[in-house]
Scaffold this motif. Structure first.
Motif, short mmCIF file in Angstrom:
data_model
loop_
_atom_site.label_atom_id
_atom_site.label_comp_id
_atom_site.label_asym_id
_atom_site.label_seq_id
_atom_site.Cartn_x
_atom_site.Cartn_y
_atom_site.Cartn_z
N THR A 239 74.45 67.05 65.09
CA THR A 239 73.30 65.94 65.54
C THR A 239 71.90 66.11 64.59
O THR A 239 71.28 65.24 64.18
CB THR A 239 72.89 65.97 66.90
OG1 THR A 239 74.23 65.71 67.70
CG2 THR A 239 72.18 64.76 67.45
N VAL A 243 69.68 63.92 62.50
CA VAL A 243 68.31 63.68 62.51
C VAL A 243 67.44 63.69 61.43
O VAL A 243 66.75 62.98 61.03
CB VAL A 243 67.90 64.56 63.78
CG1 VAL A 243 66.31 64.84 63.84
CG2 VAL A 243 68.27 64.31 65.27
N VAL A 258 71.01 59.20 76.84
CA VAL A 258 72.08 59.96 77.29
C VAL A 258 72.11 59.89 78.73
O VAL A 258 71.12 59.74 79.30
CB VAL A 258 71.81 61.53 76.93
CG1 VAL A 258 70.56 62.13 77.54
CG2 VAL A 258 73.17 62.56 77.24
N ARG A 266 72.30 66.88 77.22
CA ARG A 266 70.72 66.98 77.19
C ARG A 266 70.12 68.44 76.94
O ARG A 266 69.09 68.58 76.15
CB ARG A 266 70.55 66.82 78.71
CG ARG A 266 70.57 65.42 79.22
CD ARG A 266 70.33 64.98 80.67
NE ARG A 266 68.55 65.07 80.55
CZ ARG A 266 68.00 64.88 81.62
NH1 ARG A 266 68.44 64.53 82.85
NH2 ARG A 266 66.61 64.88 81.59
N TYR A 269 70.25 68.23 72.98
CA TYR A 269 69.06 67.27 72.42
C TYR A 269 67.83 68.17 72.75
O TYR A 269 66.95 68.09 71.67
CB TYR A 269 69.12 65.97 72.99
CG TYR A 269 70.67 65.31 72.69
CD1 TYR A 269 71.14 65.58 71.59
CD2 TYR A 269 71.05 64.65 73.88
CE1 TYR A 269 72.38 64.90 71.46
CE2 TYR A 269 72.41 63.96 73.80
CZ TYR A 269 72.84 64.16 72.30
OH TYR A 269 74.12 63.39 72.11
N ASP A 270 67.57 68.74 73.67
CA ASP A 270 66.49 69.58 74.00
C ASP A 270 65.96 70.57 72.87
O ASP A 270 65.19 70.86 72.47
CB ASP A 270 66.42 70.44 75.25
CG ASP A 270 66.02 69.10 76.25
OD1 ASP A 270 65.73 68.20 76.05
OD2 ASP A 270 66.65 69.72 77.65
N ILE A 272 67.48 70.66 69.89
CA ILE A 272 67.06 70.21 68.59
C ILE A 272 65.65 69.75 68.40
O ILE A 272 65.23 69.71 67.22
CB ILE A 272 68.11 68.81 68.29
CG1 ILE A 272 69.55 69.24 68.33
CG2 ILE A 272 67.67 68.19 67.18
CD1 ILE A 272 70.56 68.14 68.34
N PHE A 274 64.43 67.08 70.49
CA PHE A 274 64.38 65.67 71.20
C PHE A 274 63.22 65.81 72.56
O PHE A 274 63.42 66.77 73.14
CB PHE A 274 65.26 65.12 71.88
CG PHE A 274 66.11 64.41 70.65
CD1 PHE A 274 65.95 63.08 70.06
CD2 PHE A 274 67.26 65.11 69.94
CE1 PHE A 274 66.63 62.46 69.09
CE2 PHE A 274 67.84 64.61 68.60
CZ PHE A 274 67.65 63.26 68.38
#
Length: 285
Positions: A239, A243, A258, A266, A269-270, A272, A274
């Motif tokens: 991912t 991005v 999500v 989640r 993504y945190d 990464i 986001f």
């Protein structure tokens, strides 16, 4: 007292007002903005209609108090209770064509409350879907082996896309027409350079797509890791690669939404980078 008029079909005369709504919240509006920026407001070219509500008699002011896209998905972007009721009235005048409702949670759930007596029951209501975005380089090192899928790799990529769809949506996208329309959609994403994968030994072990791409935002969808490779970090690094392509290569904000109950996703993504910028909801038919 001025009151909202009923929902009406918007056209190019409303273009400035529509674009004002879309640019006010570019992340939440990405799916609709991508269509409108590409082809304008003509329903035939748009593949759907854009509805609006404004103060009765004040169309020339260029302000829309509510906005909704009605096409393959029903996407209400702005509107209070009276406007959502007007959108529901317009939707109920014709046979339901959409496969889902999706968008800002307040508007989706409010519109569904109006439509449920006639359109219900839904197959599933996902009321808690954090809308997330990142406008800087990812905090996770991107996977260098994740790359755009080539058109000649469609048949290698498609099985993973089908598996992802079944896992995420709960139905087989090949039902009805044997998969012709879904195959065409995936082929379109590949041709546009918006499908990404990591291949190992001929198999897709990670995939993701940029489903909607406006001038400001790219919405990531269809993130999937092969079951045999889950738990090894491919979801995060893969991912992050998408991005990086959006933020660095395309000068867009990267976004996604999500399911709130999906704690592992989640957390990824945190990591990464986001951050939650809104709340979405989806009603599946």
């Amino acid at each position: 007292m001025l009151r909202l008029a009923g929902a009406r079909l918007l056209d190019e005369r409303d273009g400035q007002a529509v674009r004002a709504v879309l640019t006010a919240d570019p992340v939440a509006s990405c799916m609709v903005a991508a269509r409108v920026e590409s082809v304008g407001l003509d329903p035939w070219r748009l593949g759907g209609e854009v509805w609006g509500c404004d103060i009765r008699g004040l169309r020339t002011v260029g302000r829309l108090d509510a906005l909704c896209f009605a096409g393959p998905n029903l996407i209400p972007l702005r509107g209070k209770r009276s406007a959502l009721r007007a959108f529901a009235d317009r939707a109920l005048r014709r046979r339901r064509m959409c496969s889902s409702m999706v968008g800002p949670a307040e508007q989706v759930l409010g519109l569904w409350a109006e439509l449920e007596p006639d359109w219900g029951p839904a197959r599933e209501v996902r009321a808690d879907q954090p809308l997330m975005a990142i406008s800087s380089a990812p905090l996770v090192v991107p996977d260098p082996l994740v790359r755009p899928v080539r058109p000649d790799e469609l048949d290698r990529y498609l099985p993973a896309a089908v598996k992802m769809f079944i896992e995420e949506v709960g139905i087989d996208p090949r039902a009805g027409d044997g998969g012709a329309s879904y195959r065409a959609r995936v082929a379109e994403l590949i041709a546009g350079g918006r499908a990404f994968a990591r291949f190992e030994g001929g198999d897709v072990v990670f995939k993701a797509e940029i489903g909607a791409l406006s001038t400001a935002v790219g919405q990531i969808q269809g993130v999937w890791v092969h079951p045999d490779r889950r738990g090894h970090g491919l979801g995060a690094t893969g991912t992050a690669a998408v991005v990086q392509r959006l933020v660095t290569g395309m000068s867009r904000t990267a976004s996604l939404y999500v399911n709130g109950y999906n704690a592992p996703a989640r957390a990824v993504y945190d990591r990464i980078g986001f951050a939650q910028v809104g709340q979405y909801a989806t009603v599946l038919f």
